[in-house]
Design an enzyme around this catalytic site. Structure first.
Site, PDB file in Angstrom:
ATOM      1  N   CYS A   2      31.292  -8.168 -89.826  1.00 39.69           N
ATOM      2  CA  CYS A   2      29.766  -8.222 -89.652  1.00 39.69           C
ATOM      3  C   CYS A   2      28.942  -8.288 -91.379  1.00 39.69           C
ATOM      4  O   CYS A   2      30.058  -7.969 -92.417  1.00 39.69           O
ATOM      5  CB  CYS A   2      29.213  -6.507 -89.850  1.00 39.69           C
ATOM      6  SG  CYS A   2      30.297  -6.221 -88.532  1.00 39.69           S
ATOM      7  N   ARG A  27      31.508 -15.107 -92.059  1.00 43.98           N
ATOM      8  CA  ARG A  27      32.482 -14.254 -92.512  1.00 43.98           C
ATOM      9  C   ARG A  27      32.915 -14.270 -90.782  1.00 43.98           C
ATOM     10  O   ARG A  27      34.146 -13.822 -90.204  1.00 43.98           O
ATOM     11  CB  ARG A  27      31.136 -13.176 -92.541  1.00 43.98           C
ATOM     12  CG  ARG A  27      30.745 -13.361 -94.419  1.00 43.98           C
ATOM     13  CD  ARG A  27      30.635 -12.189 -94.108  1.00 43.98           C
ATOM     14  NE  ARG A  27      30.967 -10.485 -94.840  1.00 43.98           N
ATOM     15  CZ  ARG A  27      31.701 -10.512 -95.776  1.00 43.98           C
ATOM     16  NH1 ARG A  27      31.647 -11.245 -97.151  1.00 43.98           N
ATOM     17  NH2 ARG A  27      31.997  -9.365 -96.265  1.00 43.98           N
ATOM     18  N   TRP A  72      30.536  -8.250 -85.436  1.00 42.36           N
ATOM     19  CA  TRP A  72      31.792  -8.846 -85.169  1.00 42.36           C
ATOM     20  C   TRP A  72      32.312  -7.719 -84.509  1.00 42.36           C
ATOM     21  O   TRP A  72      32.943  -6.336 -85.093  1.00 42.36           O
ATOM     22  CB  TRP A  72      32.621  -8.953 -86.192  1.00 42.36           C
ATOM     23  CG  TRP A  72      34.232  -9.578 -85.963  1.00 42.36           C
ATOM     24  CD1 TRP A  72      33.954 -10.915 -85.727  1.00 42.36           C
ATOM     25  CD2 TRP A  72      35.289  -9.443 -86.101  1.00 42.36           C
ATOM     26  NE1 TRP A  72      35.683 -11.390 -85.470  1.00 42.36           N
ATOM     27  CE2 TRP A  72      36.120 -10.224 -85.908  1.00 42.36           C
ATOM     28  CE3 TRP A  72      35.752  -7.988 -86.905  1.00 42.36           C
ATOM     29  CZ2 TRP A  72      37.230 -10.074 -85.575  1.00 42.36           C
ATOM     30  CZ3 TRP A  72      37.272  -7.424 -85.979  1.00 42.36           C
ATOM     31  CH2 TRP A  72      38.328  -8.076 -86.051  1.00 42.36           C
ATOM     32  N   ASN A  98      28.228  -2.179 -91.392  1.00 42.12           N
ATOM     33  CA  ASN A  98      29.650  -2.212 -91.260  1.00 42.12           C
ATOM     34  C   ASN A  98      30.220  -1.625 -91.473  1.00 42.12           C
ATOM     35  O   ASN A  98      30.414  -0.644 -92.331  1.00 42.12           O
ATOM     36  CB  ASN A  98      29.751  -4.146 -92.602  1.00 42.12           C
ATOM     37  CG  ASN A  98      28.539  -4.493 -92.311  1.00 42.12           C
ATOM     38  OD1 ASN A  98      28.028  -4.667 -91.771  1.00 42.12           O
ATOM     39  ND2 ASN A  98      28.961  -5.471 -93.302  1.00 42.12           N
ATOM     40  N   GLY A  99      31.839  -2.013 -90.741  1.00 38.77           N
ATOM     41  CA  GLY A  99      32.535  -0.696 -91.294  1.00 38.77           C
ATOM     42  C   GLY A  99      33.389   0.005 -89.933  1.00 38.77           C
ATOM     43  O   GLY A  99      32.674  -0.179 -88.066  1.00 38.77           O
ATOM     44  N   GLU A 481      52.930 -20.084 -97.360  1.00 37.56           N
ATOM     45  CA  GLU A 481      51.689 -19.911 -96.965  1.00 37.56           C
ATOM     46  C   GLU A 481      51.438 -21.758 -96.063  1.00 37.56           C
ATOM     47  O   GLU A 481      50.713 -21.634 -95.742  1.00 37.56           O
ATOM     48  CB  GLU A 481      50.934 -20.543 -98.792  1.00 37.56           C
ATOM     49  CG  GLU A 481      49.701 -21.210 -98.475  1.00 37.56           C
ATOM     50  CD  GLU A 481      48.717 -19.446 -98.331  1.00 37.56           C
ATOM     51  OE1 GLU A 481      49.717 -18.870 -97.533  1.00 37.56           O
ATOM     52  OE2 GLU A 481      47.575 -19.845 -98.046  1.00 37.56           O
ATOM     53  N   LYS A 485      48.550 -21.569 -93.054  1.00 36.46           N
ATOM     54  CA  LYS A 485      47.236 -21.779 -93.227  1.00 36.46           C
ATOM     55  C   LYS A 485      47.694 -22.564 -91.482  1.00 36.46           C
ATOM     56  O   LYS A 485      46.164 -22.865 -91.365  1.00 36.46           O
ATOM     57  CB  LYS A 485      48.068 -23.288 -94.557  1.00 36.46           C
ATOM     58  CG  LYS A 485      47.374 -23.621 -95.530  1.00 36.46           C
ATOM     59  CD  LYS A 485      45.909 -22.431 -95.732  1.00 36.46           C
ATOM     60  CE  LYS A 485      46.023 -20.831 -94.833  1.00 36.46           C
ATOM     61  NZ  LYS A 485      45.384 -20.078 -96.155  1.00 36.46           N
ATOM     62  N   GLU A 488      46.984 -20.158 -88.302  1.00 33.20           N
ATOM     63  CA  GLU A 488      45.711 -19.852 -88.487  1.00 33.20           C
ATOM     64  C   GLU A 488      44.295 -20.186 -88.320  1.00 33.20           C
ATOM     65  O   GLU A 488      43.570 -20.098 -87.614  1.00 33.20           O
ATOM     66  CB  GLU A 488      45.529 -18.740 -89.947  1.00 33.20           C
ATOM     67  CG  GLU A 488      45.219 -19.421 -90.812  1.00 33.20           C
ATOM     68  CD  GLU A 488      44.834 -18.391 -92.393  1.00 33.20           C
ATOM     69  OE1 GLU A 488      44.606 -17.703 -92.398  1.00 33.20           O
ATOM     70  OE2 GLU A 488      45.417 -19.002 -93.397  1.00 33.20           O
ATOM     71  N   HIS A 504      71.815 -18.324 -90.509  1.00 40.23           N
ATOM     72  CA  HIS A 504      71.752 -17.020 -90.465  1.00 40.23           C
ATOM     73  C   HIS A 504      71.479 -16.961 -89.248  1.00 40.23           C
ATOM     74  O   HIS A 504      71.025 -15.145 -89.377  1.00 40.23           O
ATOM     75  CB  HIS A 504      71.784 -15.584 -92.166  1.00 40.23           C
ATOM     76  CG  HIS A 504      72.273 -16.347 -92.787  1.00 40.23           C
ATOM     77  ND1 HIS A 504      73.859 -16.100 -92.582  1.00 40.23           N
ATOM     78  CD2 HIS A 504      72.585 -16.606 -94.325  1.00 40.23           C
ATOM     79  CE1 HIS A 504      74.747 -16.339 -94.105  1.00 40.23           C
ATOM     80  NE2 HIS A 504      73.568 -17.099 -94.394  1.00 40.23           N
ATOM     81  N   LYS A 601      36.450 -13.215 -92.584  1.00 46.73           N
ATOM     82  CA  LYS A 601      37.227 -13.964 -94.130  1.00 46.73           C
ATOM     83  C   LYS A 601      37.451 -12.649 -95.116  1.00 46.73           C
ATOM     84  O   LYS A 601      38.213 -12.744 -95.973  1.00 46.73           O
ATOM     85  CB  LYS A 601      35.091 -14.295 -94.634  1.00 46.73           C
ATOM     86  CG  LYS A 601      35.497 -14.991 -95.931  1.00 46.73           C
ATOM     87  CD  LYS A 601      36.888 -16.469 -96.549  1.00 46.73           C
ATOM     88  CE  LYS A 601      37.490 -16.420 -97.862  1.00 46.73           C
ATOM     89  NZ  LYS A 601      38.448 -16.646 -97.360  1.00 46.73           N
TER      90      LYS A 601
HETATM   91  C1  F6R Z   1      44.480 -16.925 -95.234  1.00 50.48           C
HETATM   92  C2  F6R Z   1      43.353 -16.027 -95.350  1.00 50.48           C
HETATM   93  C3  F6R Z   1      43.688 -14.690 -95.299  1.00 50.48           C
HETATM   94  C4  F6R Z   1      43.263 -13.509 -97.298  1.00 50.48           C
HETATM   95  C5  F6R Z   1      43.933 -12.202 -96.975  1.00 50.48           C
HETATM   96  C6  F6R Z   1      43.222 -10.883 -98.343  1.00 50.48           C
HETATM   97  O1  F6R Z   1      44.102 -18.438 -95.537  1.00 50.48           O
HETATM   98  O2  F6R Z   1      42.725 -16.023 -95.577  1.00 50.48           O
HETATM   99  O3  F6R Z   1      45.429 -13.957 -95.464  1.00 50.48           O
HETATM  100  O4  F6R Z   1      43.915 -13.844 -98.073  1.00 50.48           O
HETATM  101  O5  F6R Z   1      42.758 -11.419 -95.830  1.00 50.48           O
HETATM  102  O6  F6R Z   1      42.395 -11.566 -98.568  1.00 50.48           O
HETATM  103  P1  F6R Z   1      41.558 -11.512-100.123  1.00 50.48           P
HETATM  104  O7  F6R Z   1      41.930 -12.610-100.780  1.00 50.48           O
HETATM  105  O8  F6R Z   1      40.560 -11.826 -99.963  1.00 50.48           O
HETATM  106  O9  F6R Z   1      41.405 -10.317-100.402  1.00 50.48           O
END
Ligand code: F6R
Length: 606
Positions: A2, A27, A72, A98-99, A481, A485, A488, A504, A601
């Site tokens: 949100c 977001r 959201w 928000n929350g 990672e 990537k 997601e 294993h 985000k």
């Molecule tokens: C993956 C991604 C998330 C963030 C995680 C932490 O691409 O963006 O896994 O890395 O939610 O977010 P921050 O760094 O903002 O604490």
């Protein structure tokens, strides 16, 4: 997740609110709404995009004070009715939130017994009814909000309007960010500076438990016990242009492509050629204190956690201090043993991730020394830590983290160099690392030039039902990672394993239908990695190798060759082609690259 925007000043509020909401679109959200005050409250809200809301706002929608929201869904489906703002039954009070209000059901039952009629399924609506009841008794919006919030269990960032106080907006925060923006005879507030930078760079971050009253001529902030608090404005160096795609098709590609610059910014002014050390003024620790730590514990969530794994490896290698990384979301719940001689490092791009913030707060409560590696200046995690390193990577808009991930790994290399050079890292090794770090921006440019080849490979592999990513020791977090990537943003299932663990168990999965992306740097483990490739190929598995030397075609179907740096720093570079790989796989599969489904985000809820 949100978003909130609020305005009070001399101008027409609706266009400012709509523009602010547009800035928060990245977001992720499912509905949007605005309310302005002008002889009563005028509200519009819709399920859908901010553009749909703008189309629903009539020309006569005038008022110089207002609040807006992108929702959201958490409580109740995405719909016009569940969209925020929410009004009290007498339409005097409007709230955006928000929350999550955890005791919403209990409050709702009490309010209904008292005659309140609920229109939505949301937890937020209880706030509108609660505030409306107290505002009549106290005749002060700020006092009414404060008293209402005392009854609430949960997290919130809120903005509130009272039709009878048309020159005022009240905002409050507990676990969900609220930033005030100071203009010329006008005030703004938002859940994210992205919504403010077009209008002002002077901002004030609210702390948890704080409440602020905004008027055109200024603001006052108060602690939860109504004591007035003094706040120093901060100047943010992020600009509106940072939030444009800058001619790229997606923010993600823009942010991947910015990395020569963003890495240079993370390094700027921090490498000292004379002593071959790193200067990290924000750590707030002298050399004696820096030497005193016997362990380093790193916490973060998602990609931040994986960059922490790269960091732990760097610290162990360069500073010879035992170091490990753990998801902050797990750490905070397991009653961790906190030791005085452990240095804790929290990582966050947004600086607002609730799990990471809660872990830092738990550490601080137990007396732990916590540094932050954070991108967003003045964010909650940055404020909570004892010191730290800012990434200076600029705002990251695309949901998937790329440039912040890389800059975090670079910041860890600086921290490891700093910790190492007050211990046993020799001046010669210090010089080697400094030179390696300086070479990174140009080497990243070379990797970005491989984009056409990476695109072709991504298109070749994108239709696989599942892809295995493997790496050994330094390469393992890179593999994790890379898998993160890919899954997601392309929704292709991907698993990451240490290459050494394949035999294993997961080797059973390998066959023609499950290709492997293998991270194979030219280091002391090269032969071991090549043996693993042989094992995969012997089971009919296809291999895309990412490394420094072309492998025998018997071991790899495809090779992506990246420039070589120092062995300790290679993981920073090896991750970048995997970002491009995920991006082009997602584009080939026609995914919503910048806003992948189900993700937000910054995750400001538990
Ligand atoms: C993956 C991604 C998330 C963030 C995680 C932490 O691409 O963006 O896994 O890395 O939610 O977010 P921050 O760094 O903002 O604490």
């Amino acid at each position: 997740m949100c978003g909130i925007v609020a305005y009070v000043g001399p101008k027409d509020a609706a266009p400012i609110l709509l523009e602010g909401l547009q800035r928060l679109e990245y977001r992720g959200y499912d509905s949007a709404g605005v309310v302005v005050s002008n002889k009563g409250l005028k509200m519009r809200k819709v399920k859908g995009r901010v553009a749909d809301l703008a189309a629903a706002v009539p020309a006569r929608f005038k008022g110089t004070v207002g609040i807006g929201h992108t929702r959201w869904a958490t409580h109740g489906v995405p719909s016009d009715v569940n969209a925020h703002p929410h009004l009290s039954n007498d339409e005097r009070v409007a709230v955006v939130h928000n929350g999550i209000i955890e005791n919403a059901d209990e409050l709702r039952a009490k309010l209904e017994a008292d005659g309140a009629v609920f229109l939505s399924e949301t937890d937020t609506e209880v706030l509108a009814h609660l505030i409306a009841r107290t505002v009549k008794e106290t005749d002060s919006l700020e006092e009414a909000v404060r008293l209402a919030l005392k009854r609430v269990v949960g997290t919130y960032g809120i903005a509130v309007l009272d039709a009878e106080r048309p020159g005022e907006v009240v905002v409050a925060r507990n676990g969900s960010p609220i930033v005030l923006g100071i203009g010329e005879k006008e005030m703004f507030a938002a859940s994210d500076v992205a919504a403010l930078v077009r209008y002002t760079r002077q901002v004030v971050h609210l702390e948890d438990g704080e409440l602020a009253v905004l008027r055109a001529d200024g603001f006052n902030t108060f602690a939860s016990d109504a004591r007035e608090t003094a706040k120093e404005p901060l100047t943010v160096d992020w600009e509106a242009a940072h939030y444009d795609t800058g001619g790229y098709e997606h923010y993600l590609l823009k942010e991947i492509s910015e990395q020569p610059d963003t890495v240079a910014r993370t390094l700027r002014g921090r490498l000292d050629e004379r002593f071959n050390v790193a200067h990290l003024g924000g750590l707030n620790m002298d050399a004696r204190e820096t030497r005193s730590f016997r362990r380093v514990k790193i916490i973060g969530c998602g990609s931040a956690y994986y960059s922490g794994q790269i960091g732990a490896q760097l610290i162990e290698e360069l500073a010879r201090i035992p170091a490990d990384a753990e998801p902050a979301s797990e750490f905070r719940y397991r009653n961790p043993v906190v030791e005085a001689d452990t240095l804790y490092v929290a990582i966050s791009q947004s600086g607002e991730t609730y799990d990471t913030l809660a872990a830092v707060q738990e550490l601080k409560r137990k007396g732990g020394r916590v540094l932050g590696i954070v991108n967003t200046v003045g964010s909650a995690i940055a404020r909570e830590c004892d010191g730290g390193v800012y990434l200076h990577a600029g705002p990251e808009v695309s949901v998937a983290s790329t440039k912040a991930f890389t800059s975090t790994a670079v910041a860890f290399a600086l921290l490891a160099l700093h910790l190492g050079r007050v211990r046993d890292l020799s001046p010669a090794d210090g010089r080697r690392i400094c030179e390696g770090l300086r070479a990174l921006p140009d080497q990243i440019k070379e990797i970005l030039a491989l984009e056409p080849q990476v695109k072709e490979l991504a298109e070749k592999y994108a239709d696989s039902p599942s892809i295995m990513f493997v790496g050994r020791v330094r390469g393992y977090p890179v593999a994790r990672e890379g898998a993160q990537k890919l899954k997601e943003i392309s929704y292709v299932h991907a698993e990451a394993y240490p290459a050494s663990e394949l035999k294993h168990g997961p080797l059973a999965l390998i066959g023609p239908e499950m290709p492997t992306v293998a991270i194979v740097p030219d280091d002391e483990l090269l032969d071991k990695n090549l043996t693993t490739l042989g094992e995969i190929r012997a089971r009919g598995g296809r291999v895309l190798m990412v490394g420094h030397r072309v492998a025998d075609p018997k071991l790899a179907d495809d090779c992506l060759i990246v420039p070589k740096n120092e062995v300790e720093l290679d993981p920073i570079l090896l991750g970048i082609p995997l970002q491009l790989f995920a991006y082009h796989a997602a584009v080939a599969l026609e995914r919503d690259v910048d806003k992948p489904r189900n993700l937000a985000k910054s995750v400001t809820v538990e």
